[in-house]
Each structure stands twice: as structure tokens, then as C-alpha cells.
Design an enzyme around this catalytic site. Structure first.
Site: not given
Lengths: 223, 336, 437
Positions: C310, C184, C237, C97
């Protein structure tokens, strides 16, 4: 069950925020009468009674008569007591005037907290009751009533507070004890007792309605 | 009292009663010829309003001015805020201007907390997102106390008499009283209501028993942890309420599927004349405003003798005077 | 501790507990581990006294944001990889990203090259699943796999691949080059405007809730899809107890599902948001004590395969605002191993061999990273991390971090341990707790 109140400050000592000796634990009337007893809590040592309950009674009777004399029979007189103990004294005077003249004088209370000149020296204080009799004060002779006259700052604040409420024809001052040490050009019209004091001494007025018994006490500040 | 007033939970019972008692004494000021006290002379109060709210802003402004404070209004439109200035930079500007207190209304929950990091004055939360609106809860509590006292004192002042007016000699003296034992029902979009959150905290601190009523979709997720009861059925709760507080419901909630139509919402949760008749005789009806007449509250209910809506607005100024006085009237430096 | 930089390129690491086991000497020569044993002799080698230290295979991070290209105000490949080396890492996966998004061979090669130039760790760029991360059209996954960057992990991280059909296609498509889709997991419709875990804290603070079900629902869907098309799925995550259960169930079926957990989700709860300080704002949000317990046990029993940081650096102005306006994310590279020691080793849930597995071996396997994650043994590339577990609790000081950004939720928190040295293919990137250049 009422909430605990922050202590009502009574008499600002010169330059200082208030008389700590007067305030210790005394926010509620004590139900047991302890006339002339040494007050509880921290404070000056060796309290001495300088006025007995009898002397207080006579002084108030005399003041009531003096008020009637100087105001031509108490016509248009309004008594405003300064909280806390000034209010009880004002009510006693109003009752006496009522005994002598047939009808009691209008009586109320005047809280001076918001007009004090030492407001910013301590955290904001709880307000006391201001209660003006229904006919108001415009054109009347207002007699302010307080227990002890010291620096005069409380009375100056009372005059300012009075200004917000209206325009009396005249303002007079009745106090139970004048202990001297004025810091402003203020004098009392009616005095129960003139009590010369040293600056470091403390004067303590106790009234039955609030403290359980009447007395005026003088004490030394503990150094 | 704590340094800032951000959450109603910041107030102990003693703090809250002190504010209500102070407001009671200040109430008479509004009836005098000279509606001003010199107490906050020289203090600067800034109204920092990021949301349009004429009602609350003018209430704070009137309160500050009656105490002779200087008031500066910062509203989001037409200031550097509209150009995208950050909250921090705005705070630093206010700090440079010597703000003794900042009254902030902001669409983001937690903005007043952030502000306390950047200004040295007192921060008063005038409504942050969906978090809290403590002065609203205070004026609501004041209004309830005025009309009803605590459960033990109910009936000492007739419904509709009110405690306001000049000289303080007319109303009931409620000094020292809380709201012990009173049953308060709060109805409506509780999930998004900062008024509800503050009231739940404050009213229960003052000893009232609070019940929340809303459709399940508008009830907060973990409401069981709050100091109140909750339920979905309005009619059951009305019969045992001393106070009913109606919250505003917004059209946008319908579009996010919180309820199907305004009509259904009104039928199940609106306070109309029929429901008002279910209330005990002494019960009062409240609304923080602005109202959606005909949605959560019928016009005839809003205009009835039970309604305290107009009094609430008047009491807003008085209560805010009390808060500003207690915060700024004395020494403001931290002593503890 | 050091007897100077090695001129011969050889190192003799003396007395370290190899993967937490018996202390031994490690001889490093020509970029590989030449020998491990007691009382080794290595003339010409620089000696590194490592008594009391634990030697681990170099850590591998499956999930890092290096921000370059486009957000160099927050971090660059150079500063981020420097931070990684200080955290004991020898390889990191850089999420896609960036600006422009890493959805073409061109961008991933750029990131890979920047990593090579900086030279602190091996940078493995992650390719976006969809063009621009918009979730509409598959990116050229094959081109990225064939590029010099050799991309194997693909993720739209920051966003969920919410369209079930697109997710199915992506899972199937990357089978051709042994790729893996890293999801995600966040159902967008259930989390519109969400600010904090949906629970008691958010309710009290007046912050819109992020329900656990929004993560669990996507994971449940994706494990079924992965099973159906026999593809590899990696879950980024993981943050809820329910997610752990779903993954455990999927693994019990033999499906090719792997998962990671962040250090902060092993230690921090949502009530830290009580002061509205956005340093605690992260996506997925901090959750409850019960979730932390489930995650720790999931990591212990291998349901969760690895720890991934992360690491999400943000400039000061993105975090110094009201909560709703603040960016999501926390830095983590420099504190990861210390947090894992506190949360997993000091609690007795994992030993150092377990840490080696969860922070090196398994992430390297999932990321298909050659040369990393291999056990410390003769012949293996000399990617070695030396850690001092007895360094004592010291408060974390973000101002001393190598990362450009300061948004660490552990600021001021005492944490145990310290990374003393990191070796990348036999060359130290960190010595005495400081970068070597």
C-alpha cells in the site's frame, strides 16, 4: 502540605542574578533554634557572627525610636517590609512602635519581583505577597524595611512597585545592615549596623521567625 | 514548567500550584488605579485564532497588555489565513515578526504540537479541536480553590464571598494549596470537549476526585483509562459533588444521533433548579461558557449564588497573566 | 561483488541461500533460470558473489499507488517502479485512484505502457470497480480485462464499495474473466471524519475514532456475499484482530477469500500518533499491539495470504500540516522486506521460504500474474531478489529513497537487512543496492 517553592531571591548582587549562598535549602523556617550556628548547605566557608541577637534587638529598638523622632510621633507612617525577611523586621518595628506609642503602626509587605531589573537573567521567579494596609499609602510616609542594603537595586525596584500602588507623601528606608557597594544613588534613612565588607564577602541575616534564631553572619566566598 | 503549555498533562502538581499562587498575587493588579505591570515590556505575544472566540482572545489580550507586552492579533478571517495559507507559512511569518509567545486556537486537534516545530517562541494552547484547553482548566481550578480551597479547607471562605478585589487583603490566602479531596463532577458532551479533557488531567493532578457524567454516546471510547470515574446518572452524582461543571451541548450533536432531542437531553442531563437543590450546601456550579440557557443549565441556576460563571471569566485574565509571566517574565532561553 | 555488467546476458549467482535453504549457484541465461546447483560452471557469465545472501523469487506487490496519471508531484510510474525494484520487487499492481481514475481501458493501458517504458518492474494496473470510484455504477470491467493491460484485479481502493448490491454484482461479474474484486473495507457511515484507530490514544488526543468494527462489518458482509455467488474476494490491508478471525472462519468454509497486510500494520501502533505527526496517518489507521500480534499470526498461518505495501507517496505539503488536514498514507516499497524481516523472520514466525510464499508466490497467484511468483527452479523466468539479512540495523533515511516522496513512518528507525540485487527476467534492475540505470 504546601507545594515546594522555588527559592525566593533576596538580594541581587551587582551584575549577578542573586546570592546563591543565601538560598541553599532555606525556603522553610527551621523549627529548631540554632542561634549563631553555621547555616546548612553549600556556601562560603568560615561564617563569622557580626551581630548577636542582643545587638539586633537593641538596633531595632533604636530604629523604632528614630522613626518616631523623624516622623513626629509616627503619625501617617506605614511600614512595608520587602519579602522575605524584611517583612518580619517590619512587623517587629511596628510592634515596638506600638509599645512606645500605644497603637501599632500599620504594616504590610511589598513584593518587588515584577519590577526587578534583572528579571530576564534567570527563569521567571515565584511572586511573593504584596499586602498593603487598608488605609493605603496615599499621602503617608512609607518606610521600606529590608534586612541588607547592598547594590540598591532591590530598593529601586521597590520604589517602582510603590509607584503602582499610589503616591506616598514621602518614602524612607530602614535596613538592619548596610554593607556598602552601592550601584545606584540610594541611601538608607535608618541603619541597624554599618558593616564595611569586601565585595566577594557574603552577608547573611537570620531571623527567629524564619531561620529559628537571630544573627547576622559574614563569610568569605569559597574560591 | 515545560517550554510550551499544550496539554494540562504537561503540568506537574508543583507547576500547577505555582501558576495558581502567581495568579493569586497578580489578582490585586486588577483593583489598582494603574492596572499595569512593566514585566513583559518588549515581549511580543501573538494571538493566532483560527476559530471565532472573542471571549478567550480578549482574555489573553488583556492579560498580555496588563503585563505591558505587545499584542498582535491574527484572526482567521480577513487575513492571509482565510485565503488558504498553511499553518506552517503563518508560523514562519510570525517567527519573522519576532513573536516571543504564540497563543493559538485552532479547530484541529494537534495544531499547537505542529506549531512548535516552526516557531522558536513559546506556544500556548488556547483550545485545539477536541483535544485540550489548558488555561481554561487552570482558571477553573483557580476558581474552585478560591471558593472552596481543598476539602480540608472548605468553609474558610463563605460561598459567594469570592477571593477577588483589590490589595489582596480581602480574600483567603490559598498559597500552596491544591484541590485535595474535592469531588468534581463534569457533565455533558465529554466526547467533544477539550475543556473536559484538560480539567480531568489538571484537577486530578491537584488532588481532586473527578467524575464524568454523560449519555453513553457522548462518553469517550476508552474513558476507563482516564484518571477519573464515569457514570450515566446525574442525580446520583449530584448529591456527592462539591463542584458541578456543566459543559455546553451543541445542536449539531442531535443531528448526528448522539441524543434524540434537546428536550430529552435537558430532562436527563440538564441542571435545573430541582437538581440544584440536590447539591450539598457549599457546592458550586461552573460553566466554561458560552452557555445554552435552558438546555444544559437553567437560567435560575446560572444566576444563583452557587454559580461562579462570572468569576470564571474574571479569573481567566488573572490566570493567563500568571501563565504569560511564568513563561516570558524571566530568561526564555532553554537552560536544560 | 560484481564482476562488471554481463555482456553475454548470462549471470552466475554464486552461493546464495536459495529460498533460505542451502547455499547454491544459480545460472541465469536467456531470461530464465538455466540451472541451480553446487559449483556450477558458466563460461561467459558475469559472476555475482552472493555468499551470505538469500535468493528469493522476485517479490510481487498486490497494492501500490504510482500516482500517474494526475499526481506526478508525488510519484510517477518511473520513480515508483524504480523504488519497487530497489525494494526487491519485479511486479507491482498499480491502484486505480489516479486522476483520471483508471476506470477505462484507455487509462489502464496508459499506465501499463508507462511501466513497460520504465522497464524496472512489470506493472499490472488495477481497474476501478465503479466509475470515478463513486460507488454508484460499475466501470467497464470487461473492457479493462480485454485491454493490453490484461486487468484481473479490480479495486476502488481509497474508497469502500459500500453498496451491498453493487458489491454483489461486481463479485459475480468478474467471474467471466477470472477477475477478483479487492475490497477496501471501511463502512463509510461509521468512519465519517475518522482520524485514528478508535481507542485509548485517539480518546486522549481528541481525534475522531475509526472503529475496528467498521472494517470487520464490511469483511463479514463481503465473505458471505462471495460465498453466496461463488466468487473470489480479496481483502486489502487487513488491520484488526477481528478481521483476521472473520477471514479465518471464511477460509475454513472453503470460500474463495484472500487477504493482504501491509508492513506498517505488522510493526507500528497507534500511540505513535502522540506527537500528531501526520507521517503516521494512514487508512486504515495504525492500531494496537493486540492487533499487530493477531496480524502476524494470521500471516504466519496463512489466514493472511500476503504482504502488500500500500505504498502511498505524498508531497511534503500534504503531510506537513495539522493532523486533520493531512493526507492518508505511507511509502513502503523500499522498506517492505526489511520490515518483514524484523516483524516476521527475526521473531521466528516465518522462515525465508515462508517469505517467498507470502511476498511472491501468493500475490502472483491472487493477481493472476503470469511469469511471476514461481519457485526458483530451472526453467522458471529469472525473476530473482537477492537480500542480505545480516546487513545490520541501519536507520531508514527517506531522503535517500528513489521514491519522489519522503513520507515514510520508519524514518530514523533502525531496520535490519538490505536488498542487494533484483533481476527481472534475467536482466538486473538493481545491483549492489543501486539501480543499474
Amino acid at each position: 502540605m504546601c507545594a515546594m517553592r522555588p527559592e525566593p531571591v533576596h538580594e541581587p548582587g551587582p551584575g549577578g542574578p542573586g546570592d546563591p549562598g543565601n538560598l541553599a535549602g532555606q525556603s522553610r523556617p527551621r523549627p529548631d533554634g540554632q542561634g549563631g550556628a553555621v547555616p546548612a548547605g553549600p556556601g562560603p566557608q568560615g561564617w563569622k557572627a557580626v551581630l548577636t541577637p542582643e545587638e539586633i534587638r537593641r538596633a531595632l529598638t533604636r530604629i523604632a525610636h528614630e522613626i518616631l523622632e523623624r516622623t513626629h510621633g509616627g503619625d501617617q507612617v506605614v511600614l512595608l517590609g520587602i519579602p522575605t525577611r524584611g517583612v518580619f523586621l517590619a512587623r517587629r518595628l511596628a510592634a515596638r512602635i506600638g509599645e512606645f506609642e500605644g497603637s501599632p503602626a500599620p504594616v504590610g509587605s511589598l513584593d518587588v519581583t515584577l519590577h526587578r531589573d534583572d528579571l530576564r537573567l534567570r527563569p521567571a521567579r515565584a511572586l511573593q505577597r504584596t499586602e498593603v494596609p487598608t488605609d493605603g499609602i496615599d499621602g503617608k510616609t512609607v518606610v521600606l524595611v529590608d534586612d541588607v542594603l547592598f547594590s540598591g537595586r532591590t530598593i529601586r525596584a521597590a520604589l517602582d512597585a510603590l509607584n503602582d500602588l499610589g503616591r506616598p507623601r514621602a518614602v524612607q528606608l530602614a535596613v538592619l545592615v548596610d554593607r556598602g557597594h552601592r550601584e545606584l544613588p540610594i541611601r538608607a534613612d535608618y541603619v541597624g549596623k554599618n558593616l564595611p565588607t569586601a565585595h566577594r564577602e557574603k552577608v547573611r541575616v537570620q531571623l527567629a521567625e524564619f531561620d529559628g534564631a537571630d544573627s547576622v553572619l559574614l563569610g568569605e566566598v569559597d574560591r | 514548567m515545560k517550554r510550551h503549555l499544550i496539554s494540562a498533562g504537561d503540568l506537574s502538581r508543583d507547576d500547577a500550584v505555582l501558576i495558581l499562587d502567581t495568579a493569586q498575587e497578580l489578582e490585586s493588579v486588577g483593583g489598582r488605579a494603574i492596572r499595569k505591570l512593566p514585566t513583559l515590556r518588549g515581549r511580543t505575544v501573538v494571538n493566532l485564532f483560527y476559530e471565532d472566540s472573542t471571549r478567550t482572545r480578549t482574555s489573553f489580550e488583556a492579560a498580555a497588555k496588563r503585563l505591558s507586552a505587545d499584542v498582535i492579533n491574527f484572526s482567521a478571517k480577513g487575513s492571509s489565513v482565510a485565503k488558504g495559507e498553511s499553518l506552517k507559512d503563518t508560523a514562519l511569518t510570525l517567527e519573522a515578526m519576532g513573536a516571543d509567545a504564540v497563543v493559538i486556537r485552532h479547530p484541529a486537534s494537534g495544531a499547537p504540537h505542529r506549531l512548535t516545530n516552526w516557531v522558536s517562541g513559546r506556544v500556548v494552547n488556547a483550545g485545539d479541536g477536541t483535544h485540550e484547553h489548558p488555561t481554561q482548566a487552570l482558571l477553573d481550578a483557580f476558581t474552585i480553590r478560591q471558593r472552596l480551597g481543598g476539602a480540608a479547607h472548605m468553609g474558610t471562605v463563605p460561598v459567594g464571598a469570592g477571593g477577588g478585589g483589590g490589595g489582596g487583603a480581602g480574600g483567603a490566602d490559598r498559597r500552596g494549596q491544591g484541590l485535595d479531596g474535592l469531588r468534581v463532577t463534569i457533565v455533558g458532551d465529554v466526547l467533544h470537549s477539550r475543556v473536559a479533557r484538560s480539567n480531568v488531567l489538571l484537577l486530578s493532578t491537584l488532588g481532586a476526585h473527578v467524575t464524568l457524567v454523560a449519555p453513553p454516546t457522548l462518553m469517550p471510547h476508552a474513558v476507563e483509562a482516564w484518571p477519573c470515574r464515569s457514570g450515566y446518572d446525574l442525580d446520583t452524582e449530584l448529591r456527592k459533588s462539591d463542584v458541578v461543571m456543566m459543559l455546553r451541548v451543541q445542536q449539531e450533536r442531535m443531528n448526528a444521533a448522539f441524543f434524540p432531542t434537546i428536550r430529552e437531553y435537558r430532562r436527563r442531563y440538564g441542571l435545573d433548579a430541582g437538581r440544584m437543590a440536590l447539591l450539598p450546601e457549599h457546592a458550586i456550579v461552573m460553566h466554561p461558557g458560552p452557555m445554552n440557557r435552558g438546555v444544559e443549565i437553567a437560567a435560575e441556576v446560572a444566576d444563583s449564588a452557587r454559580s461562579t460563571i462570572v468569576q470564571q471569566v474574571a479569573n481567566g485574565v488573572t490566570v493567563r497573566m500568571a501563565v504569560l509571566y511564568l513563561m516570558l517574565g524571566g530568561a526564555t532561553e532553554e537552560t536544560a | 561483488m560484481t564482476s562488471g555488467m554481463s555482456t553475454s546476458g548470462q549471470w552466475l549467482i554464486k552461493g546464495a541461500a536459495v529460498t533460505g535453504g542451502e547455499p547454491a549457484d544459480i545460472h541465469v541465461k536467456d531470461g530464465v533460470i538455466a540451472a541451480i546447483g553446487q559449483g556450477l560452471d558458466a563460461p561467459g557469465a558475469a559472476v555475482l558473489d552472493s555468499g551470505g545472501l538469500v535468493a528469493l523469487p522476485g517479490l510481487v506487490d498486490l497494492h501500490t499507488h504510482l500516482r500517474e496519471p494526475g499526481r506526478e508531484d508525488a510519484e510517477t510510474v518511473e520513480t515508483g517502479t524504480r523504488a519497487a525494484a530497489l525494494g526487491g520487487y519485479t511486479a507491482v499492481h498499480a491502484m486505480a485512484n489516479t486522476e483520471p481514475v483508471a476506470d477505462t481501458a484507455g487509462v489502464v493501458e496508459q499506465v501499463w505502457r508507462l511501466g513497460e517504458q520504465a522497464g524496472y518492474v512489470d506493472v499490472r494496473p488495477v481497474g476501478a470497480v465503479t466509475v470515478g470510484l463513486h460507488g454508484k455504477q460499475l466501470a467497464e470491467l470487461g473492457a479493462m480485462a480485454d485491454s493490453a493491460a490484461r486487468v484481473r484485479v479490480f479495486s476502488d481502493d481509497g474508497f469502500c464499495v459500500a453498496d451491498p448490491l453493487l458489491m454483489r454484482r461486481a463479485l459475480e461479474y468478474v467471474k467471466a474473466f477470472d477477475g477478483v474484486i479487492a475490497q477496501h473495507a471501511q463502512e463509510p457511515r461509521l468512519t465519517e471524519g475518522a482520524q485514528l484507530n478508535e481507542g485509548e490514544v485517539a480518546s486522549r488526543l481528541g481525534l475522531a475514532g475509526w472503529p475496528a468494527a467498521a472494517e470487520e462489518a464490511i469483511i463479514a458482509r463481503d465473505v458471505l456475499l462471495a460465498a453466496h455467488v461463488d466468487a473470489a474476494l480479496h481483502v486489502c490491508h487487513v488491520s484488526t484482530a477481528g478481521s483476521v478471525e472473520i477471514i479465518r472462519w471464511a477460509k475454513s468454509k472453503g470460500w474463495r477469500v484472500t487477504a493482504e497486510v501491509t508492513p506498517h500494520h505488522l510493526l507500528l501502533t497507534d500511540d505513535l500518533a502522540g506527537g500528531y505527526d501526520p507521517v503516521f496517518k494512514v487508512n486504515p489507521p495504525l492500531r494496537t499491539r493486540a492487533d499487530i500480534e493477531a496480524l502476524r499470526h494470521g500471516l504466519k498461518d496463512g489466514t493472511i495470504d500476503c504482504v502488500a505495501t500500500d505504498h502511498a507517496p505524498h508531497p511534503v505539503e500534504a503531510k506537513e500540516t495539522e493532523w486533520a488536514a493531512a493526507a492518508n498514507g505511507m511509502t513502503g516499497l523500499e522498506t517492505a522486506l526489511r520490515v518483514v524481516q524484523r516483524a516476521m523472520v527475526d521473531t521466528g514466525l516465518l522462515d525465508w521460504a515462508g517469505v517467498a510464499d507470502r511476498m511472491s508466490a501468493r500475490p502472483a497467484a491472487i493477481g493472476r500474474v503470469p511469469g511471476h511468483g514461481q519457485p526458483l527452479a530451472p526453467g522458471a523466468p529469472a525473476n530473482i531478489t537477492l537480500f542480505d539479512p545480516a546487513a545490520g540495523d541501519t536507520p531508514v533515511d527517506p531522503s535517500a529513497h528513489a521514491s519522489k516522496s519522503r513520507n515514510s513512518p520508519f524514518a530514523g528507525m533502525p531496520l535490519p537487512g538490505a536488498v542487494i540485487a533484483t533481476f527481472l527476467r534475467g536482466t538486473p534492475t538493481v545491483l549492489d543496492g543501486k539501480v543499474t540505470r
